[in-house]
Design a protein around this motif. Structure first.
Motif, mmCIF file in Angstrom:
data_model
loop_
_atom_site.group_PDB
_atom_site.id
_atom_site.type_symbol
_atom_site.label_atom_id
_atom_site.label_comp_id
_atom_site.label_asym_id
_atom_site.label_seq_id
_atom_site.Cartn_x
_atom_site.Cartn_y
_atom_site.Cartn_z
ATOM 1 N N GLN A 115 9.425 -8.031 -22.338
ATOM 2 C CA GLN A 115 8.098 -7.511 -22.012
ATOM 3 C C GLN A 115 7.551 -8.209 -20.770
ATOM 4 O O GLN A 115 8.040 -9.263 -20.376
ATOM 5 N N ILE A 116 6.525 -7.618 -20.178
ATOM 6 C CA ILE A 116 5.902 -8.175 -18.973
ATOM 7 C C ILE A 116 4.636 -8.907 -19.384
ATOM 8 O O ILE A 116 3.691 -8.294 -19.891
ATOM 9 N N ASN A 117 4.609 -10.215 -19.160
ATOM 10 C CA ASN A 117 3.469 -11.065 -19.480
ATOM 11 C C ASN A 117 2.686 -11.316 -18.194
ATOM 12 O O ASN A 117 3.275 -11.731 -17.186
ATOM 13 N N ILE A 118 1.390 -11.051 -18.207
ATOM 14 C CA ILE A 118 0.585 -11.237 -16.999
ATOM 15 C C ILE A 118 -0.632 -12.108 -17.275
ATOM 16 O O ILE A 118 -1.099 -12.215 -18.402
ATOM 17 N N PHE B 151 -4.212 -9.016 -14.596
ATOM 18 C CA PHE B 151 -4.812 -7.980 -15.448
ATOM 19 C C PHE B 151 -5.973 -7.303 -14.742
ATOM 20 O O PHE B 151 -6.102 -6.080 -14.781
ATOM 21 N N GLU B 152 -6.825 -8.079 -14.087
ATOM 22 C CA GLU B 152 -7.973 -7.505 -13.378
ATOM 23 C C GLU B 152 -7.534 -6.532 -12.287
ATOM 24 O O GLU B 152 -8.228 -5.566 -11.993
ATOM 25 N N LEU B 153 -6.371 -6.763 -11.697
ATOM 26 C CA LEU B 153 -5.858 -5.879 -10.641
ATOM 27 C C LEU B 153 -5.205 -4.614 -11.189
ATOM 28 O O LEU B 153 -5.193 -3.583 -10.507
ATOM 29 N N VAL B 154 -4.636 -4.664 -12.391
ATOM 30 C CA VAL B 154 -3.869 -3.528 -12.914
ATOM 31 C C VAL B 154 -4.532 -2.786 -14.066
ATOM 32 O O VAL B 154 -4.026 -1.744 -14.494
ATOM 33 N N LYS B 155 -5.650 -3.270 -14.564
ATOM 34 C CA LYS B 155 -6.248 -2.710 -15.786
ATOM 35 C C LYS B 155 -6.595 -1.224 -15.688
ATOM 36 O O LYS B 155 -6.605 -0.530 -16.698
ATOM 37 N N VAL C 239 1.921 -5.998 -20.597
ATOM 38 C CA VAL C 239 1.829 -4.666 -20.011
ATOM 39 C C VAL C 239 2.710 -3.728 -20.831
ATOM 40 O O VAL C 239 3.886 -4.032 -21.068
ATOM 41 N N HIS C 240 2.155 -2.581 -21.273
ATOM 42 C CA HIS C 240 2.922 -1.642 -22.096
ATOM 43 C C HIS C 240 3.313 -0.388 -21.334
ATOM 44 O O HIS C 240 4.477 -0.021 -21.323
ATOM 45 N N ASN C 241 2.362 0.317 -20.740
ATOM 46 C CA ASN C 241 2.636 1.600 -20.091
ATOM 47 C C ASN C 241 1.721 1.803 -18.899
ATOM 48 O O ASN C 241 0.671 1.178 -18.803
ATOM 49 N N LEU C 242 2.128 2.728 -18.044
ATOM 50 C CA LEU C 242 1.219 3.205 -17.003
ATOM 51 C C LEU C 242 0.248 4.184 -17.657
ATOM 52 O O LEU C 242 0.599 4.896 -18.601
ATOM 53 N N LYS C 243 -0.992 4.218 -17.142
ATOM 54 C CA LYS C 243 -1.987 5.168 -17.677
ATOM 55 C C LYS C 243 -1.754 6.535 -17.068
ATOM 56 O O LYS C 243 -1.255 6.699 -16.011
#
Length: 79
Positions: free
Chosen positions: A39-42, A47-51, A75-79
């Motif tokens: 998994q991707i750990n951030i 998180f603030e940049l990709v949320k 991070v699980h999926n793209l929205k």
């Protein structure tokens, strides 16, 4: 994964090597070593940049060597 400014440069006179330094590099290393396999750990900064683009799961405050407890997300999926 962690997002913040870094210092990068070239070392050497005859044989050149590129390297990066700074707290950002150390924090990224802590994200990697505190991660979950596969998994991707951030960090909270990333998180603030990709949320707005990714579905993320808050893991809570995770102890990180020489950094104390840090907010981490998966991070699980793209929205």
């Amino acid at each position: 994964m962690h997002s913040d400014p870094i210092l990068a440069g070239v070392i050497g006179n005859k044989q050149f090597a590129c390297d990066v330094w700074g707290d950002t590099v150390n924090t990224a290393s802590r994200m990697e070593s505190s991660g979950v396999p596969g998994q991707i750990n951030i960090s909270s900064a990333t998180f603030e940049l990709v949320k707005d683009f990714c579905e993320c799961e808050y893991r809570g405050k995770i102890p990180a060597k020489n950094k104390g407890e840090m907010d981490m997300y998966l991070v699980h999926n793209l929205k």
